[in-house]
Design an enzyme around this catalytic site. Structure first.
Site, PDB file in Angstrom:
ATOM      1  N   SER A 174       1.026  -1.243   0.486  1.00 56.53           N
ATOM      2  CA  SER A 174      -0.518   0.059   0.112  1.00 56.53           C
ATOM      3  C   SER A 174       0.843   0.834   0.221  1.00 56.53           C
ATOM      4  O   SER A 174       1.977   1.047  -0.935  1.00 56.53           O
ATOM      5  CB  SER A 174      -0.976  -0.081   0.907  1.00 56.53           C
ATOM      6  OG  SER A 174      -2.429   0.649   0.756  1.00 56.53           O
ATOM      7  N   ASP A 197      -8.322  -5.196  -6.551  1.00 56.99           N
ATOM      8  CA  ASP A 197      -8.273  -4.155  -5.249  1.00 56.99           C
ATOM      9  C   ASP A 197      -9.213  -3.094  -5.664  1.00 56.99           C
ATOM     10  O   ASP A 197      -8.816  -2.363  -6.932  1.00 56.99           O
ATOM     11  CB  ASP A 197      -6.834  -3.957  -5.831  1.00 56.99           C
ATOM     12  CG  ASP A 197      -6.449  -3.391  -4.013  1.00 56.99           C
ATOM     13  OD1 ASP A 197      -6.642  -2.860  -3.777  1.00 56.99           O
ATOM     14  OD2 ASP A 197      -4.925  -2.972  -3.974  1.00 56.99           O
ATOM     15  N   HIS A 202      -7.204  -5.914  -1.868  1.00 60.04           N
ATOM     16  CA  HIS A 202      -6.030  -5.286  -0.927  1.00 60.04           C
ATOM     17  C   HIS A 202      -5.339  -6.076  -0.252  1.00 60.04           C
ATOM     18  O   HIS A 202      -5.972  -6.124   2.080  1.00 60.04           O
ATOM     19  CB  HIS A 202      -6.408  -3.832  -0.589  1.00 60.04           C
ATOM     20  CG  HIS A 202      -4.961  -2.847  -0.050  1.00 60.04           C
ATOM     21  ND1 HIS A 202      -4.429  -2.431  -1.461  1.00 60.04           N
ATOM     22  CD2 HIS A 202      -5.164  -2.191   0.893  1.00 60.04           C
ATOM     23  CE1 HIS A 202      -3.321  -1.562  -1.077  1.00 60.04           C
ATOM     24  NE2 HIS A 202      -3.612  -1.310   0.544  1.00 60.04           N
TER      25      HIS A 202
END
Length: 650
Positions: free
Chosen positions: A199, A305, A336
């Protein structure tokens, strides 16, 4: 076409003393070939744990002093005692104190001397005994660092780049946050650095690699951003209800928040909610600087995602390929999610061999393995020697007016006529797909007949539409759908394709304050009668420019191209491929200020789709007699999760 560059051959990095020891212990043939795997021969419990503050050369908080970022280090004691230098694995993050890392939401903890006790995640537990140092960097404005968070901008990237420079003897480090005593890394590290992170952390790895900094040998970005504009907007259409100022406020330390009001205001001013491109976004777009990347890149991304959407890896991958960067990729069906939580054993083994090859120079064969691992169905993986495959060709598919049932068709021949729909902000892609076989007022749908053979899409798509709005504002969504029964990862639920269990497995060595044992996960699936395989959005007001929107004149046709996310998906024989064009995709983009009705000119509407085998593959897959569909009773994915910012699924 992307070209696979071979990695460099084994590069012996050991000292002469180590080489002599190896020559004594191994047969001549083995010694000549060199080691293939690093082994856990060093004590983790006795590892050196220390903190250093590295000078970034910036004064982001305007206090008249150069900002220093906190660097927590865990490294094996034995190589230092023997005068041997080790490579570094580094995770630069804003989350070490505010939000936690990984599925267990771990934070850094410290002893009375201020040295790190718990380093989040397993990287230190696993790799330090194998002869690596692990370095956890607090980005500027977070945890124990000076400066201000600027959400992927110069300060964020320089926070981590300065540490790579320090590891290579090019920047200043200090033993305290404010004191004059210098700390040097060149006595214990050879400077060879690999950055990893999920991320925001992986985004920083992308940004640092894009500076071309020397000493950074590889990066492993997991679910990472490649352009911050594309995190917040899609050609002017807002993807979230707030901008990057929310994120900076979320991750900043309390003392940074108190002194960084001016930086926060610059972020607000530089990221207008109009969706117009500004210099702030140019600074945070790493894709153009792929030409500077010296490091190899191992990309991991979930094709579902909906936080850091799949466009990010697609455009980054294509730019890396254009400039011949060594690269590898894993594409999963999850949202994610870190690969440690969806393919744990295989991931740790692969990452271990990747770092051994890239940082230790071991000739372990990973460079001879396929470029891509792709999750074709839950826990079933296939490989591709080159990704996208060399036979992939952008193929133009065209919608046409519906037949007697009113459902439009999708084929190779230019269509004619029009289709009309009205934006319904209460509906989304799953609502549209669920009603694909009948006309509804909220969408325009176009479908092939049942396929007679499998059809593979591999890469990024574009959909060009010519639409006439009834109001001065309009948002558009384009969605590619596989129509047919299947079992997929349930990316729409909170785990985004996984369920977290109570039992733990251990990956590396533990201490009293830092356990190497983490909760296991299980695959969470859903039975569906359609699969959304790619999506894209745009504000029709950006028809003339990707960077600036304008008001629309009702009744005037406008042409715009929507960028759809990269994917790798096989539409099986017996299924159908669908293109849907609609308005607001609830939960994924924000609605416009009006509720327009839009009329599509089908003669000027098309989808450019990456088909393996190109138009001929499509022609063969849509001719002949298709196999009968399998009967099924399905519950389906109910809809995408509400749009989330990075910290909520970090």
């Amino acid at each position: 076409m992307s070209i696979r560059m071979r990695f460099t051959i084994w590069r012996p990095l050991a000292t002469a003393a180590t080489a002599a020891l190896m020559a004594t212990a191994l047969t001549p043939a083995t010694a000549q070939a060199g080691p293939r795997t690093s082994e856990p021969v060093h004590s983790y419990d006795n590892a050196i744990r220390e903190s250093v503050w590295v000078d970034t050369g910036l004064d982001g908080d305007g206090d008249g002093r150069s900002d220093r970022v906190a660097v927590d280090i865990v490294r094996p004691r034995e190589p230092a005692q023997q005068g041997r230098k080790v490579p570094v694995i580094m995770d630069a993050s804003p989350y070490y104190s505010c939000c936690g890392r990984g599925n267990d939401s771990q934070r850094k903890t410290y002893d009375a001397n201020g040295d790190v006790v718990q380093m989040p995640l397993y990287y230190d537990n696993y790799f330090v005994p194998r002869g690596y140092a692990f370095v956890g960097v607090d980005l500027a404005g977070t945890n124990r660092s000076d400066g201000c968070v600027d959400v992927g901008g110069r300060s964020d990237i320089q926070s981590a780049k300065a540490v790579v420079d320090w590891l290579n003897g090019r920047a200043k480090g200090y033993t305290t946050r404010t004191g004059p005593t210098r700390a040097k890394a060149t006595s214990w590290t050879n400077g060879r650095t690999g950055m990893i992170g999920k991320s925001y952390d992986g985004t920083i790895a992308n940004g640092v690699a894009a500076t071309g900094v020397k000493g950074l040998k590889t990066i492993v970005p997991i679910g990472a951003i490649s352009s911050w504009y594309d995190y917040y907007f899609a050609k002017g259409a807002p993807l979230f209800g707030s901008g990057p100022d929310w994120l900076s406020n979320y991750v900043e330390s309390p003392d940074a928040r108190a002194r960084c009001a001016a930086v926060q205001q610059r972020i607000v001013a530089g990221a207008p909610r109009t969706g117009d491109w500004t210099p702030l976004w140019s600074e945070r777009n790493y894709v153009p600087d792929a030409r500077k990347v010296r490091a190899s890149v191992f990309v991991i991304h979930g094709m579902q995602d909906l936080n850091v959407r799949a466009k990010h890896f697609g455009q980054w991958w294509d730019a890396l390929a254009k400039h011949g960067v060594e690269r590898k990729i894993w594409l999963s069906q999850v949202g994610h999610v870190d690969p440690f939580d969806f393919r744990r054993a295989e991931w740790v083994d692969t990452l271990h061999r990747w770092f051994d090859h890239e940082l230790l120079g071991y000739d372990n064969g990973i460079d001879d393995e396929p470029m891509a691992d792709i999750e074709r169905s839950p826990d079933h993986w296939v490989t591709s020697n080159v990704w996208p495959p060399r036979a992939t060709q952008p193929t133009t598919l065209r919608p046409a007016e519906g037949t007697q049932d009113g459902v439009g068709t999708l084929g190779l021949t230019r269509g004619s006529g029009t289709e009309t729909f009205t934006d319904d902000p209460g509906h989304n892609e799953t609502d549209w797909a669920a009603h694909i076989d009948r006309p509804t007022p909220d969408k325009a749908g176009f479908v092939t007949g049942p396929l007679t053979r499998d059809l593979r899409l591999s890469g990024s798509s574009k959909v060009t539409v010519t639409a006439t709005p009834s109001t001065s504002t309009a948002h558009l969504s384009a969605v590619l759908v596989d129509l047919g029964p299947d079992t997929i990862r349930d990316y729409a639920t909170a785990g985004e394709g996984i369920t977290t269990l109570t039992r733990r497995t251990c990956w590396g060595a533990s201490t009293t304050g830092d356990s190497a044992c983490f909760r296991e996960t299980a695959t969470k699936t859903a039975d569906v009668d359609y699969t959304i395989l790619s999506r894209g959005w745009a504000d029709l007001g950006n028809h003339a420019s990707d960077r600036k929107g304008v008001s629309l004149r009702p009744g005037t046709p406008y042409t715009i191209t929507l960028d759809l996310a990269a994917t790798d998906h096989v539409v099986p024989a017996g299924h159908r491929l669908a293109l849907i064009v609609a308005g607001t995709d609830r939960g994924l983009i924000e609605p416009p200020s009006t509720r327009p009705t839009l009329t599509l000119d089908l003669s000027r509407t098309k989808a450019r789709v990456p088909l393996v085998g190109g138009a001929e593959a499509f022609r063969k897959a849509t001719s002949g007699t298709a196999p009968a569909p399998s009967p099924s009773v399905l519950d389906g994915v109910a809809g995408p999760r509400a749009a989330q910012r990075i910290p909520e699924a970090s």
